[in-house]
Design a protein around this motif. Structure first.
Motif, PDB file in Angstrom:
ATOM      1  N   THR B  76       0.838  -1.215   0.000  1.00 20.23           N
ATOM      2  CA  THR B  76       0.000   0.000   0.000  1.00 20.23           C
ATOM      3  C   THR B  76       0.869   1.260   0.000  1.00 20.23           C
ATOM      4  OG1 THR B  76      -0.180  -0.049   2.424  1.00 20.23           O
ATOM      5  CG2 THR B  76      -1.967  -1.069   1.170  1.00 20.23           C
ATOM      6  N   THR B 121      -7.373   3.955   4.028  1.00 16.75           N
ATOM      7  CA  THR B 121      -7.167   2.542   3.720  1.00 16.75           C
ATOM      8  C   THR B 121      -8.143   1.721   4.550  1.00 16.75           C
ATOM      9  OG1 THR B 121      -5.579   0.719   3.643  1.00 16.75           O
ATOM     10  CG2 THR B 121      -5.326   2.288   5.442  1.00 16.75           C
ATOM     11  N   GLU B 238      -5.176   0.458  -1.226  1.00 12.71           N
ATOM     12  CA  GLU B 238      -5.555  -0.851  -0.686  1.00 12.71           C
ATOM     13  C   GLU B 238      -4.781  -1.924  -1.438  1.00 12.71           C
ATOM     14  OE1 GLU B 238      -6.923  -1.737   2.349  1.00 12.71           O
ATOM     15  OE2 GLU B 238      -8.787  -0.763   1.771  1.00 12.71           O
ATOM     16  N   TYR B 239      -4.394  -2.979  -0.699  1.00 13.27           N
ATOM     17  CA  TYR B 239      -3.786  -4.137  -1.348  1.00 13.27           C
ATOM     18  C   TYR B 239      -4.224  -5.378  -0.597  1.00 13.27           C
ATOM     19  CZ  TYR B 239      -0.603  -7.196  -3.754  1.00 13.27           C
ATOM     20  OH  TYR B 239      -0.087  -8.213  -4.514  1.00 13.27           O
ATOM     21  N   GLY B 284      -4.699   2.318  -5.984  1.00  9.29           N
ATOM     22  CA  GLY B 284      -4.465   3.529  -5.206  1.00  9.29           C
ATOM     23  C   GLY B 284      -4.696   4.758  -6.056  1.00  9.29           C
TER      24      GLY B 284
END
Lengths: 89, 460
Positions: B76, B121, B238-239, B284
Motif C-alpha cells: 500500500t 485505507t 488498498e492491497y 491507489g
C-alpha cells in the motif's frame, strides 16, 4: 569451482548488495571495509543489509550472528559458512 | 473566511490503468479486467465467488522504487508513492533529492510545514501482516514435516506423497522480515509517503472501510479550507492479496461477492441480475489538493474545485447498511449544504454502486429521493471492481476527469436498471457543472464529496 573462486563470487555479490543498500560505489567496498566506521552504516542500514543479503542469496541468514558482523569480509565468510556451494548455486 | 480548495494533480494505479491517461481511456471504452481467482487458492477453501480483478504489477523500478525499498515497504505504501509521484508531476510540482541513501525527496517551491498527507485505507498492511504471521506459524511445522518424512521409511502407497503435498500446501515466506511491524501498521502508507517527500505538516490515516478514500479526501479538503495546510496529498490505497485467498475468502463468507461465473457479465451494479461486488486485488489514487489562490499564483492548472464534504454514521450494524439510507441522505445533503448547492445543481453522481443486492437498492432510493432522475449516475466499480479503501479516491479521480472533460463512462453491464435514474448508458458530451462522489462502508460510514467544475482558462 574452487574455494577461491567461490569466495570471490560471494564477495562480488555481497559488494553489490552493500553498494545498493548504502548507495555508494562498489569501488569503495573492500573485504576490510567496516560497516559502521568506514561505510557509515547505521542500525536501520544494518537491518536493510540483512534483508537484502537474504534476498540476494535466497536464504535465511541467522539473525543474531549476521547482525554482529563488522566487516564485509566477515559477511562473506559468514555466508560461506552457511553453505558455500549453495551460496553460489 | 473559508478558503477554496482546488485539485491540481491526479495519480492512479488501478486494474485497468497504471496512469490517469490509461485509466481514463479504459473508462471511456468501458473496459474491465475480470479473471478467475488463482487456482492455488482452491486448495484451501470452497469459494462461492470465483472471480476477481487482479492488479497488474506496477513498474516499481521506473518510479525509482528498487529492491531494497520493496523489501522495506508494504504494497500500500508503494502504491501511494507511485500515485503521489504521478499527481505531483501532473501538478507541476518537482522534487529534488534530499537523502540519496534513503531515496527521499523534498518538494520544490512548496513549504513542507504547510503541507500534509491524508490517506484512506480499509485494512492497511494486512498482506504484510499475513506474510509475517505465516512465516512464523508455519516455518517450524514445515521443518517438522520434512523431518518426519525422513523417518517414515516405507509406509505404503501414497503416504509419502500425501505428506509431501501437505508440506507444499503450507505456504509461507521463506524469510522473516524485520520491517514487518512498520509494514503492518494501518498508517504505513501515509507515513512512508510523508517520509519519502519530507512533508512536515499533519499526516493522517483514515480507516473508514470502503469509505476511507472519500473520508481522507474530505479531511484533506477541510485541512486546507480551515487554513491548517496549503497543500495536501490526499487519496486512498488498498492491497488485498495472500497466498491462500484468505482475505478474499472473508468477503466471500460474508456473501458480498459476485456469484455469476461469467467474467464478462458478473460485475453489474444497479442491474436486476447483480449478485455482489467484484473483489479487486487493490489499487491507489492520490490527488494534489491546493489552496485555490496559491495554485493560481504559481500558474497551476486547476482541474476542479473541492467544494463540499460531509460524513455521517449509521449507528446500525457493522456489516449491513441501514436499509432506509437516512444517514446516507444526511451525508449527501450535508455535502451539498457545505458546497452551497441545491440538488438540482448537481449534474453527475459517481455512485458507491458496489453491485450488492441490498446496497444498490438503498443507494438508488436515496438518490431518487434527493435528486429525482435528473443527474447522470454511474458506478466506477462496474469497471474497476471494489478496491475498498482506495475506491473513494479512484472514484474522485474519475469525477474530476468527468468534470474536466465534460463526459463520463457508462455503467458496464447495466441492462435492466433497478431504478428510474439517469444511468450513463453511452459516452457522450455532457454538461457537468457540479458532481457528487459518495461512499458507504462496513461500520456504517457514509461520506460524500462535492466537486465543482473550473472552466479551463479562467475563474471562477
Amino acid at each position: 569451482m574452487g574455494e577461491t573462486d567461490i569466495r570471490a563470487e560471494v564477495f562480488q555479490r555481497v559488494r553489490k548488495v552493500v553498494a545498493e543498500v548504502l548507495k555508494i560505489g562498489e569501488d569503495q567496498i573492500t573485504l576490510e571495509s567496516r560497516y559502521q566506521e568506514d561505510l557509515k552504516a547505521d542500525s536501520f542500514d544494518t537491518l536493510s543489509l540483512l534483508v537484502a543479503l537474504e534476498d540476494e542469496f535466497d536464504r535465511t541468514l541467522e539473525d543474531e550472528g549476521s547482525l554482529q558482523l563488522a566487516t564485509v569480509g566477515e559477511t562473506v565468510d559468514f555466508i560461506l559458512s552457511q553453505g558455500a556451494q549453495a551460496a553460489v548455486g | 473566511m473559508r478558503r477554496r480548495v482546488a485539485v491540481t494533480g491526479l495519480g492512479v494505479v488501478s486494474s485497468i490503468g497504471a496512469s490517469v491517461e490509461e485509466l481514463w481511456r479504459a473508462c471511456l471504452a468501458g473496459e474491465s479486467r475480470v479473471e478467475p481467482i488463482p487456482a492455488s487458492w482452491l486448495d484451501y477453501a470452497d469459494f462461492a465467488s470465483r472471480l476477481w480483478s487482479p492488479l497488474p504489477e506496477p513498474d516499481w523500478d521506473a518510479w525509482g522504487l528498487g529492491r531494497i525499498e520493496r523489501l522495506q515497504n508494504d504494497r500500500t505504501a508503494l502504491l501511494a508513492m507511485v500515485a503521489a509521484f504521478q499527481a505531483l508531476d501532473a501538478a507541476g510540482i518537482g522534487r529534488e533529492s534530499r537523502d540519496e541513501k534513503r531515496n527521499t525527496f523534498a518538494l520544490k517551491d512548496v513549504a513542507p510545514e504547510r503541507t500534509g498527507v491524508s490517506l484512506g485505507t480499509g485494512i492497511g498492511g494486512i498482506s504484510s501482516a499475513l506474510r509475517s504471521t505465516l512465516h512464523q506459524a508455519l516455518t517450524r511445522p514445515k521443518e517438522s514435516l520434512r523431518a518426519l518424512r525422513g523417518r517414515l521409511g516405507d509406509t505404503g502407497p501414497g503416504a509419502l506423497e500425501l505428506l509431501d503435498s501437505t508440506e507444499r500446501r503450507l505456504q509461507a515466506p521463506a524469510r522473516a522480515n524485520p520491517f514487518a511491524v512498520a509494514m503492518t501498521m494501518p498508517n504505513t502508507a501515509t507515513s512512508a509517503l510523508s517520509i519519502k517527500l519530507s512533508i512536515l505538516g499533519s499526516q493522517r490515516t483514515h480507516c473508514a472501510a470502503c469509505a476511507s478514500g472519500t473520508v481522507a479526501l474530505g479531511h484533506g479538503y477541510r485541512s486546507i479550507a480551515s487554513g491548517e495546510t496549503d497543500l495536501v496529498l490526499a487519496g486512498g490505497v488498498e492491497y488485498l492479496d495472500d497466498d491462500y485467498g484468505a482475505i478474499f475468502h472473508s468477503f466471500d463468507l460474508a456473501r458480498t461477492l459476485v456469484r455469476d461465473a461469467d467474467p464478462a457479465r458478473a460485475n453489474r451494479p444497479f442491474d436486476r441480475a447483480r449478485s455482489g461486488f467484484l473483489f479487486s486485488q487493490g489499487g491507489g489514487a492520490v490527488l494534489v489538493l491546493e489552496e485555490l489562490e496559491q495554485a493560481r499564483a504559481r500558474g497551476a492548472s486547476c482541474l476542479a474545485e473541492v467544494a463540499g464534504f460531509a460524513e455521517t454514521s449509521d449507528a446500525y450494524n457493522l456489516m449491513v447498511m441501514e436499509p432506509e439510507g437516512r444517514q446516507i441522505a444526511r451525508a449527501v445533503e450535508g455535502a451539498l449544504a457545505d458546497a452551497g448547492l441545491r440538488p438540482e445543481e448537481i449534474d453527475y453522481v459517481n455512485a458507491h454502486g458496489t453491485g450488492t443486492v441490498a446496497n444498490d437498492e438503498t443507494e438508488t432510493s436515496v438518490l431518487a429521493r434527493i435528486f429525482g432522475s435528473r443527474p447522470l449516475v454511474n458506478s466506477t466499480k462496474s469497471l474497476l471492481g471494489h478496491t475498498l479503501g482506495a475506491s473513494g479516491a479512484l472514484e474522485a479521480v474519475v469525477t474530476v476527469l468527468s468534470l474536466q472533460h465534460q463526459t463520463t463512462h457508462v455503467c458496464r453491464n447495466l441492462e435492466e436498471p433497478i431504478a428510474d435514474l439517469n444511468f450513463v448508458r453511452r459516452v457522450d458530451s455532457y454538461p457537468i457543472r457540479n458532481a457528487l462522489s459518495q461512499s458507504f462502508a462496513f461500520g456504517g460510514h457514509n461520506a460524500a464529496l462535492v466537486f465543482k467544475r473550473i472552466p479551463q482558462g479562467g475563474p471562477p
